[in-house]
Design an enzyme around this catalytic site. Structure first.
Site: not given
Ligand code: ACO
Length: 436
Positions: A363, A306
């Protein structure tokens, strides 16, 4: 003395005021930054940017805390109901009995849609995504109430709030009925908000339909848990569209579209699709954990991580418990839940997920409950939108009433070509741009 931050730039020192919220978070007020220094800030994804002051929702992602108007989400999930929570969010206080009755009455009695609206559904293909249908139909409400679109008239806004709250479940249920070719039922104003929705979704004219109380209760709690989450992408969209003084229907329609994406409200659909893929692939959880951790693989564990929560999402704890209760009471055996539990257990011990502070989000389990209630997967984001509606309304309304109301207009750092001359078509091949 108010606190300030000193900025030293090209030998000059500038003092920028610090703004403090009631829960102690602080921000540097950079409102005068450009006019005094010529600089703007650069913050892709707005990770360090506060866009407004708000009294609606407080969340502390480090501690896993979420309050609506100061009340912890756990208390609201246990003691309130969705309509009361909607009132709380929109009007800033828990309603007294007469206020509750008034709000409830209007949210129920505006539930029918104009008969012409039903014809819109004929124009959509049967396999349309219901988020596209809902956003379009919600936007179209502005065409039916053209003389009541003021963003400064309290009464007109109140009617728009009642209409949106009342009609979204009807519009959402019709998008499902259209996809399966069944007739559109009328809402039943003798029923509660979620029971009425479930009846519109699943009843047919051929036989009586009984709404399971646990299904209505679970849906009500899910809507409460999704009702607001401060300045997330869709809420910021609603505020930004509202900043043009655009009417509430159009602003909410934009919010629904913003919510659709798989990184936001579409994640609940993606979670179930991911679990199904893993299940169909033999249930090899480790294989998908490895994929999620592989930097060369775009696969992510949906429902994990998140932008703000770097700890357990407090909503996911409530939902997990609710999922157990629903499955037990409805007698549903759900292999995808077992898979989800297995994934969660591994992820919570895995150094990759621990170091990156990736915990289950709202979710991860909500889809399991929707599935147990027979809600089709492509309707999951619509359920989220129904829940988020009062939050969007509250945020839009707060912004319209904000003394600091301003058209939203971010700036940019331009990195494109510098000035160059237009090249006629016949001279373009292999041409490097002619520059001044
Ligand atoms: N699975 C694997 N790796 C992940 C995940 C995941 N679900 N989420 C983040 N990471 C990793 C990224 O690859 C990144 O790694 P790096 O630093 O080596 O490049 C690091 O963790 C940070 O990720 P970001 O995408 O930069 O973090 P951000 O805060 O932008 O992302 C997000 C948040 C978009 C929710 C992300 O965690 C994600 O894509 N999750 C899956 C989708 C999801 O469940 N979305 C619902 C969010 S809740 C809502 O909107 C109600």
């Amino acid at each position: 003395m108010p606190e300030t931050v000193k900025l030293v730039y090209q030998g000059k020192t500038y003092e920028l005021p610090v703004v403090e919220g009631t829960m102690g978070e602080r921000a540097i007020d950079i409102g005068a930054l450009r006019s005094s220094t010529g600089l703007i800030t650069f913050d892709p994804g707005y990770v360090s940017t506060g866009s407004c002051k708000s009294r609606i929702t407080f969340l502390d992602g480090e501690r896993g805390v979420l309050y609506y108007r100061g009340i912890p989400i756990e208390q609201l999930a246990e003691k309130s109901n969705f309509i009361e929570t909607a009132f709380l969010l929109i009007y800033g206080r828990l309603p007294e009995k007469a206020e509750m009755d008034y709000f409830n009455y209007h949210v129920i009695h505006h539930s029918m849609v104009h008969e012409s609206i039903k014809k819109f559904y004929d124009g959509f293909p049967n396999n349309s995504h219901p988020m596209a249908v809902c956003s379009s139909v919600i936007g179209s409400l502005a065409t039916f109430y053209q003389d009541q679109l003021s963003v400064r008239d309290e009464r007109e806004i109140e009617i728009a709030i009642h209409r949106l709250m009342a009609k979204l479940p009807t519009i959402a249920a019709y998008s499902y009925k259209k996809s399966i070719g069944q007739p559109f039922p009328y809402p039943d104003n003798t029923m509660g908000y979620t029971s009425n929705f479930l009846k519109m979704m699943f009843s047919t004219p051929c036989e009586p339909y009984h709404v399971e109380p646990i299904a209505a209760k679970a849906l009500d709690i899910l809507l409460i848990l999704h009702a607001d989450h401060e300045q997330n992408c869709s809420t910021s969209t609603v505020r930004l569209v509202g900043s043009t003084m655009c009417n509430l229907y159009a602003s909410i329609s934009a919010g629904i579209y913003a919510l659709w994406g798989p990184l936001h409200g579409g994640a609940n659909q993606s979670v179930i699709e991911m679990l199904q893929t893993i299940y169909d692939d033999g249930g090899n959880v480790q294989k998908y954990m490895d994929k999620a951790k592989d930097p060369n693989d775009s696969f992510r564990l949906m429902g994990f991580g998140h932008r703000v929560y770097k700890n357990f999402d407090p909503r996911s704890k409530i939902i997990k418990k609710l999922a157990d209760e629903v499955l037990l009471e409805l007698g549903v055996r759900e292999p995808l839940l077992e898979l989800a539990l297995e994934l969660e257990e591994i992820a919570l011990k895995d150094s990759y997920f621990l170091e990156k502070k990736l915990y289950p989000n709202v979710d991860f389990y909500s889809g399991i409950i929707y599935k147990a209630l027979n809600i089709p997967v492509n309707m999951f984001p619509v359920m989220f939108a129904m829940g988020r509606l009062p939050g969007w309304i509250a945020q839009w309304k707060e912004f319209q009433e904000d003394p600091e109301f301003k058209l939203g207009r971010p700036r940019q750092i331009y990195i494109g070509d510098t000035r160059r001359n237009y090249v006629p078509m016949e001279k373009r091949k292999n041409q490097t741009p002619e520059r001044d």
